[in-house]
Scaffold this active site. Structure first.
Site, PDB file in Angstrom:
ATOM      1  CG  ASP A   1      -2.087   0.934   1.107  1.00 52.65           C
ATOM      2  OD1 ASP A   1      -2.352   1.397  -0.028  1.00 52.65           O
ATOM      3  OD2 ASP A   1      -2.749   1.209   2.116  1.00 52.65           O
ATOM      4  CD  GLU A   2      -0.837   5.111   1.817  1.00 53.18           C
ATOM      5  OE1 GLU A   2      -0.720   5.914   0.852  1.00 53.18           O
ATOM      6  OE2 GLU A   2      -1.786   5.136   2.617  1.00 53.18           O
TER       7      GLU A   2
END
Ligand SMILES: [Zn+2]
Length: 216
Positions: A91-92
């Site tokens: 994620d991110e």
């Protein structure tokens, strides 16, 4: 290591803030783990640094991707310890270093594991994040997250605007904290006394710098 394994992919799913990408990342990790597959969950700059969290309140222990962390070495370590590595959920990824995106591609090519990456396309200046640009260059699949978000005018929202003390700005650092909810400043958003918030806008109003309707 496993040339016999074929079909592993580097998939990049992207959206704007509020598109629920952290929730999808968690769901994918959950679904695959339930099927007995072995994987790693990675994130960066999340609220407390160690958990992928979403605004739906789900959270799970995750590895924090710090600058300089070698993701290929990390994946090899997991493979050696667990005896298996089927997937990596990240994620991110907009904040990952370009070298770390390259390492994720190597996880696919050298280890035969799927990599499911989630991130934002553009920053508040309307430009691609460095990690995102590298991911777009390398990914096998590009998947837009199709959660509908709207500008205040009712058109489809495609841009993240940054507001400092309620005024739109295109200057400053590109680092943001997680999926900051637009329009709801909290104590965490205070930066040198300024209140930083994010607002989803259509391209027209992003370019025009109009973050809200004119006063009546
Ligand atoms: Zn608009």
């Amino acid at each position: 290591m496993s040339d016999s394994r074929t079909g592993a992919v580097l998939r990049f799913s992207y959206g704007i803030m509020g598109s629920g990408k952290s929730t999808v990342a968690l769901q994918v990790h959950h679904n695959l783990t339930r099927r007995g597959l072995h994987g790693i969950l990675c994130t960066l700059y999340d609220r407390d640094g160690t958990k992928v969290s979403s605004r739906l309140g789900v959270s799970r222990q995750a590895i924090e991707v710090t600058p300089g962390l070698d993701l290929l070495a990390l994946a090899k370590e997991h493979l050696a310890e667990a005896g298996d590595l089927d997937f990596v959920v990240c994620d991110e990824v907009q904040f990952y270093e370009e070298a770390q995106i390259d390492q994720l591609a190597a996880v696919v090519d050298e280890l035969g594991a799927d990599v499911f990456a989630y991130g934002l396309l553009t920053d508040f200046r309307g430009q691609l994040f460095d990690g995102t640009r590298r991911m777009l260059e390398l990914a096998d699949e590009h998947v837009p997250l199709s959660v509908e978000a709207r500008c205040w005018c009712g058109h489809r929202a495609t841009h993240n605007a940054r507001l400092v003390n309620g005024k739109m700005t295109t200057e400053g650092e590109t680092i943001v904290i997680g999926d900051t909810e637009s329009g709801t400043p909290s104590a965490d958003d205070k930066l040198f006394g300024d209140v930083v918030t994010y607002e989803l806008l259509c391209r027209r109003h992003y370019v025009a710098g109009v973050a809200g309707p004119p006063p009546p």
